[in-house]
Structure formats: C-alpha cells, structure tokens
Design a protein around this motif. Structure first.
Motif, PDB file in Angstrom:
ATOM      1  N   LYS A   5     -17.853  17.608 -15.783  1.00  0.00           N
ATOM      2  CA  LYS A   5     -16.795  17.539 -14.771  1.00  0.00           C
ATOM      3  C   LYS A   5     -16.469  16.076 -14.403  1.00  0.00           C
ATOM      4  O   LYS A   5     -16.507  15.694 -13.232  1.00  0.00           O
ATOM      5  N   PRO A   6     -16.146  15.264 -15.373  1.00  0.00           N
ATOM      6  CA  PRO A   6     -15.867  13.853 -15.125  1.00  0.00           C
ATOM      7  C   PRO A   6     -14.455  13.654 -14.569  1.00  0.00           C
ATOM      8  O   PRO A   6     -13.644  14.592 -14.521  1.00  0.00           O
ATOM      9  N   ARG A   7     -14.142  12.416 -14.183  1.00  0.00           N
ATOM     10  CA  ARG A   7     -12.792  12.096 -13.718  1.00  0.00           C
ATOM     11  C   ARG A   7     -11.805  12.020 -14.871  1.00  0.00           C
ATOM     12  O   ARG A   7     -10.596  12.087 -14.673  1.00  0.00           O
ATOM     13  N   GLY A   8     -12.324  11.858 -16.080  1.00  0.00           N
ATOM     14  CA  GLY A   8     -11.458  11.808 -17.245  1.00  0.00           C
ATOM     15  C   GLY A   8     -12.275  11.672 -18.517  1.00  0.00           C
ATOM     16  O   GLY A   8     -13.401  11.172 -18.501  1.00  0.00           O
ATOM     17  N   VAL A   9     -11.699  12.153 -19.614  1.00  0.00           N
ATOM     18  CA  VAL A   9     -12.353  12.083 -20.923  1.00  0.00           C
ATOM     19  C   VAL A   9     -11.347  11.549 -21.940  1.00  0.00           C
ATOM     20  O   VAL A   9     -10.169  11.910 -21.906  1.00  0.00           O
ATOM     21  N   ALA A  10     -11.827  10.701 -22.842  1.00  0.00           N
ATOM     22  CA  ALA A  10     -11.030  10.234 -23.969  1.00  0.00           C
ATOM     23  C   ALA A  10     -11.820  10.476 -25.249  1.00  0.00           C
ATOM     24  O   ALA A  10     -12.984  10.085 -25.335  1.00  0.00           O
TER      25      ALA A  10
ATOM     26  N   GLN B 217     -12.462  20.477 -28.904  1.00  0.00           N
ATOM     27  CA  GLN B 217     -13.747  21.066 -28.524  1.00  0.00           C
ATOM     28  C   GLN B 217     -14.671  20.046 -27.873  1.00  0.00           C
ATOM     29  O   GLN B 217     -15.333  20.340 -26.872  1.00  0.00           O
ATOM     30  N   ILE B 218     -14.747  18.850 -28.445  1.00  0.00           N
ATOM     31  CA  ILE B 218     -15.600  17.808 -27.874  1.00  0.00           C
ATOM     32  C   ILE B 218     -15.128  17.457 -26.473  1.00  0.00           C
ATOM     33  O   ILE B 218     -15.918  17.367 -25.520  1.00  0.00           O
ATOM     34  N   SER B 219     -13.820  17.250 -26.325  1.00  0.00           N
ATOM     35  CA  SER B 219     -13.252  16.919 -25.020  1.00  0.00           C
ATOM     36  C   SER B 219     -13.499  18.033 -24.015  1.00  0.00           C
ATOM     37  O   SER B 219     -13.937  17.790 -22.879  1.00  0.00           O
ATOM     38  N   ASN B 220     -13.232  19.274 -24.415  1.00  0.00           N
ATOM     39  CA  ASN B 220     -13.413  20.413 -23.511  1.00  0.00           C
ATOM     40  C   ASN B 220     -14.864  20.582 -23.086  1.00  0.00           C
ATOM     41  O   ASN B 220     -15.154  20.936 -21.937  1.00  0.00           O
ATOM     42  N   ALA B 221     -15.796  20.337 -24.010  1.00  0.00           N
ATOM     43  CA  ALA B 221     -17.214  20.480 -23.689  1.00  0.00           C
ATOM     44  C   ALA B 221     -17.637  19.495 -22.611  1.00  0.00           C
ATOM     45  O   ALA B 221     -18.333  19.862 -21.650  1.00  0.00           O
ATOM     46  N   ILE B 222     -17.221  18.241 -22.757  1.00  0.00           N
ATOM     47  CA  ILE B 222     -17.580  17.225 -21.763  1.00  0.00           C
ATOM     48  C   ILE B 222     -16.931  17.536 -20.421  1.00  0.00           C
ATOM     49  O   ILE B 222     -17.549  17.405 -19.361  1.00  0.00           O
TER      50      ILE B 222
END
Length: 210
Positions: free
Chosen positions: A156-161, A146-151
């Motif tokens: 709309k970043p180039r990537g999330v960790a 959920q946290i990853s999907n929200a960001i």
C-alpha cells in the motif's frame, strides 16, 4: 494425476483460484516424447532417451512461480525506516521468462521503485517478486502489471513504478527473426502516475544518471 490451483486471470495479483488439472510426471514425459517425434526425431534414440525426464525436471524449475503468492513473498514488512520518505529503487533485476504464445524465452531486466508508507520490505523481496511472476507462462505486459499490482496490494505505497526491458526469442528465433530488438513496458501508479516529474526522476535514475 493431481489438481492444483492456478491463477484464473493472468493480469491480476493471484486472483481467485480455479482448479487446473495437473498431469502426472509420467504423462508429462510421454508428452515430451510425442513432441520429439513431432519435431522429426526418434525419442528412442540413445541421446534422447533421458530427455523427457530432463525436460519434466526443468519445467519444475522454469515454472516454479506458480507455487507462491505475492503475499507470501512480501509478507515481512519493516516499519522502522528512521523517517525515510524518498522512493526506493531497485534497478536491473535480471529475469528469464517464457511467452505464453510460443513457450519460448524472453529475457531482460526489471526496474522497480515505490514510495513506502507504513514500512518497507527487504530489497531481495523485490527481486523475488520479479522471479515469481517471471517463472510462469507470461506476456511482458501482464508481468509488468502483476508486479505493480502485487506491490500496491501488499505494501500500500504512495506510488509504484515498474519498467521492464526484454528481448523476446519469438522475434529472434522465429517469425521476423530480428535479434537484438528490445521491448519496453512500464506502469506507474499513485504519485508516479500523478506527477510527471516523479516519472522523469525514476527514468533518470534507472539510466544511471546523477
């Protein structure tokens, strides 16, 4: 009694809402009295007389995350980043949540990084998005997604960790009763998923290495 919207799918980002019937405060307090009696104590005992009111009030705080959405928490984006192109990392964000299987706490820290594209959010917003999802009935796996999907959805970043480490009281207080066991979940998207070196750098930084 009132009807309130709630997420219909725990692993999404504030999915299309379904209507959940929410009992009144009086009904909630009556339910607490029933649980006290089920536990084997007398809800009319002096020390327990006000417990139902306290529990109902505490639930309002512990599960306040249902009131907000990711879009509300991350709504203000700053576009002036002076050419900054590296990822942004906020590590060791403490949280307290409750597992949806036994409704007992799990406690830990979240680490979040993202590569901005069009802008960034205030650093406190990343802590707030963790807090929002933590203050719901959860599984650690769902909360990580959920946290990853929200960001992903809002920024709309180039990537999330996202990496979460937590101790679950359902393993400590009941069942196998093994205190100190840590559960780790992680999710990588975009350039973090595509490039193992980005994952390695993220892991190195959250462990405090230079």
């Amino acid at each position: 009694m009132t009807d309130v919207p709630a997420s219909s799918a725990p692993t999404g980002v504030d999915q299309p809402l379904t209507t959940v019937h929410r009992p009144s405060r009086e009904e909630a307090e009556a339910a607490v009295r029933t649980l006290i009696a089920y536990a084997g104590d007398d809800p009319s005992r002096e020390g327990l007389l006000d417990t139902p009111k306290r529990v109902a009030k505490a639930y309002g705080e512990l599960f306040s995350g249902y009131k907000d959405t990711a879009e509300q928490v991350l709504e203000r984006i700053f576009t002036d980043v002076a050419g900054y192109e590296e990822f942004i990392l906020v590590r060791e964000i403490p949280f307290y949540s409750h597992c949806e299987h036994h409704m007992v706490p799990f406690i830990g820290n979240a680490h979040i990084a993202y590569y901005p594209t069009e802008g960034v959010v205030g650093l406190s917003k990343l802590a707030r998005i963790v807090e929002m999802y933590a203050r719901r009935l959860q599984t650690q796996e769902a909360m990580t997604a959920q946290i990853s999907n929200a960001i992903e959805k809002v920024l709309k970043p180039r990537g999330v960790a996202v990496l979460i480490e937590a101790e679950h009281m359902c393993m400590t207080m009941r069942g196998v009763q093994k205190p100190g066991v840590s559960t780790v979940t992680a999710r990588f998207t975009g350039c973090f998923q595509e490039d193992p070196s980005e994952q390695a750098r993220f892991m190195m930084l959250i462990r405090g290495q230079k």
